[in-house]
Write an enzyme that holds these catalytic residues in place. Structure first.
Site, PDB file in Angstrom:
ATOM      1  N   LYS A 187       2.425   8.709  -1.268  1.00  9.59           N
ATOM      2  CA  LYS A 187       1.324   9.333  -1.998  1.00  9.59           C
ATOM      3  C   LYS A 187       1.430  10.857  -2.040  1.00  9.59           C
ATOM      4  O   LYS A 187       0.824  11.496  -2.904  1.00  9.59           O
ATOM      5  CB  LYS A 187      -0.024   8.913  -1.406  1.00  9.59           C
ATOM      6  CG  LYS A 187      -0.247   7.404  -1.382  1.00  9.59           C
ATOM      7  CD  LYS A 187      -0.077   6.765  -2.754  1.00  9.59           C
ATOM      8  CE  LYS A 187      -0.414   5.278  -2.714  1.00  9.59           C
ATOM      9  NZ  LYS A 187      -0.160   4.619  -4.017  1.00  9.59           N
TER      10      LYS A 187
ATOM     11  N   TYR B 106       2.518  -2.423   2.786  1.00 13.98           N
ATOM     12  CA  TYR B 106       3.469  -2.071   1.726  1.00 13.98           C
ATOM     13  C   TYR B 106       4.929  -2.206   2.165  1.00 13.98           C
ATOM     14  O   TYR B 106       5.679  -3.016   1.636  1.00 13.98           O
ATOM     15  CB  TYR B 106       3.203  -0.640   1.229  1.00 13.98           C
ATOM     16  CG  TYR B 106       1.838  -0.470   0.614  1.00 13.98           C
ATOM     17  CD1 TYR B 106       1.608  -0.831  -0.711  1.00 13.98           C
ATOM     18  CD2 TYR B 106       0.772   0.029   1.349  1.00 13.98           C
ATOM     19  CE1 TYR B 106       0.358  -0.692  -1.282  1.00 13.98           C
ATOM     20  CE2 TYR B 106      -0.486   0.165   0.785  1.00 13.98           C
ATOM     21  CZ  TYR B 106      -0.690  -0.199  -0.524  1.00 13.98           C
ATOM     22  OH  TYR B 106      -1.936  -0.081  -1.088  1.00 13.98           O
TER      23      TYR B 106
ATOM     24  N   TYR C 276      -3.381  -9.218  -0.566  1.00 14.47           N
ATOM     25  CA  TYR C 276      -3.372  -7.774  -0.327  1.00 14.47           C
ATOM     26  C   TYR C 276      -3.935  -7.450   1.055  1.00 14.47           C
ATOM     27  O   TYR C 276      -4.988  -7.965   1.464  1.00 14.47           O
ATOM     28  CB  TYR C 276      -4.196  -7.050  -1.389  1.00 14.47           C
ATOM     29  CG  TYR C 276      -4.322  -5.567  -1.101  1.00 14.47           C
ATOM     30  CD1 TYR C 276      -3.280  -4.700  -1.412  1.00 14.47           C
ATOM     31  CD2 TYR C 276      -5.440  -5.043  -0.470  1.00 14.47           C
ATOM     32  CE1 TYR C 276      -3.355  -3.347  -1.116  1.00 14.47           C
ATOM     33  CE2 TYR C 276      -5.538  -3.689  -0.172  1.00 14.47           C
ATOM     34  CZ  TYR C 276      -4.493  -2.850  -0.499  1.00 14.47           C
ATOM     35  OH  TYR C 276      -4.576  -1.515  -0.183  1.00 14.47           O
TER      36      TYR C 276
END
Length: 342
Positions: free
Chosen positions: A53, A293, A267
């Site tokens: 990010k 992730y 998720y």
């Protein structure tokens, strides 16, 4: 086609990266898997434990600064790496951060709601709001806009980092540059494996390596949606990215490869394949992965090898996107105990 740095020069950019991130060969796993396996260490981007990010936020914070914003608003899961990194970037540039925490992962224990990225965001001084849904991107973005209107009424100048489709994918620009950076380091590869969630990292990376002349397959490992839904989303993000930088999309639909064999149980939850991949990387190479992730991405690489989509002997690139603070929030869910002394 213009050079990548020329394409990106049109966009305001903050300085958040510590520099190009390392590229390492995984010698023990290469021997075990009979591959030439490399890892791009974007867990080492700097700024509050790093992660992918940081690259995306260079362009969002750049746009916010160009608009003279004093407040950043962002939405994500309770353990959002994006939110934590946004809080750090805001602090670096003297802005306030407001983080909206979405309840995307049900039935998690109290540690999930207090440790990891939550704890770091609190240290960074971020304001917090909550959103009860987990699969309502439009609603989550609308809630941020409502909060932004309140801030404007108070005389502040907020900038929203949106979640849903339909907004220019500024964050993907970070991985257009990141893909090109990787190609300059590695020269070429036979296959790459990256996480695929919002689509910004996957679409940006795929665009970057294609613009740098690499035609090898890039597999996106699904972390939130099944393969068909994720491929559709990637097409939308990639089209918007191409429009944003003013070029034809440099790959067709057949170049968007998504794989969901490690997605279960959904998720933010680590199934057996994810847990095994996390443990294998740690104990073979001393490199930690996160359960949401990067461990699913490595599990995907192992699955692609097993099914033959990636072949033994090939030069394979794994993108490590960070997210390591979440390990502390997931320690009860992961359930690792101490090993017996030899």
């Amino acid at each position: 086609m213009p050079r990548i740095d020329t394409l990106l020069s049109a966009f305001p950019r903050a300085s958040l990266l510590a520099g190009p991130t390392p590229l390492e060969r995984l010698n023990r796993l290469s021997a075990e898997l009979d591959t030439d396996l490399w890892i791009k260490r974007d867990d080492l981007t700097g700024l509050s434990f790093g992660g992918n990010k940081t690259r995306q936020l260079e362009f969002y914070i750049g746009a916010a600064r160009a608009a003279a914003a004093d407040t950043i608003l962002i939405t994500g899961a309770v353990q959002s790496n994006f939110a934590r990194t946004a809080a750090a970037a805001a602090a670096k540039y003297g802005m306030q951060a407001v983080l909206q925490r979405e309840e995307r992962v049900p039935d998690m224990d109290p540690l999930y709601h207090s440790s990891g990225n939550v704890f770091l965001s609190d240290i960074l001084g971020a304001g917090v709001m909550s959103y009860p849904g987990g699969e309502d991107e439009a609603g989550a973005d609308a809630a941020l806009e409502t909060r932004a209107e309140d801030l404007r009424a108070e005389g502040r100048n907020p900038y929203i980092i949106p979640l849903g489709l339909g907004h220019p994918p500024l964050g993907a620009l970070g991985y257009v540059q990141g893909g090109a950076e990787l190609v300059a380091q590695i020269g070429g590869f036979d296959a790459a494996v990256v996480p695929s969630g919002s689509g910004a990292t996957h679409a940006g990376f795929l665009t970057g390596v294609r613009l740098a002349g690499i035609t090898s397959p890039v597999f996106g490992i699904c972390v939130r949606r099944d393969a068909a839904l994720q491929k559709e989303r990637l097409g939308t993000v990639a089209d918007a990215l191409a429009d944003l930088i003013g070029i034809p999309r440099p790959f067709g639909s057949d170049g968007i490869l998504t794989w969901d064999g490690a997605l279960a149980p959904g998720y933010g939850r680590a199934g057996p394949a994810t847990r095994a991949a996390l443990q294998r990387m740690a104990r073979a190479e001393g490199i930690l992965l996160d359960p949401v992730y990067s461990a699913k991405t490595f599990a995907g690489l192992l699955g692609l090898l097993e099914e033959g989509s990636i072949r033994k002997g090939q030069k394979v690139l794994l993108l490590h996107t960070g997210g390591l603070p979440a390990l502390f929030a997931y320690q009860n869910d992961l359930g690792f105990g101490g090993a017996q002394a030899p």
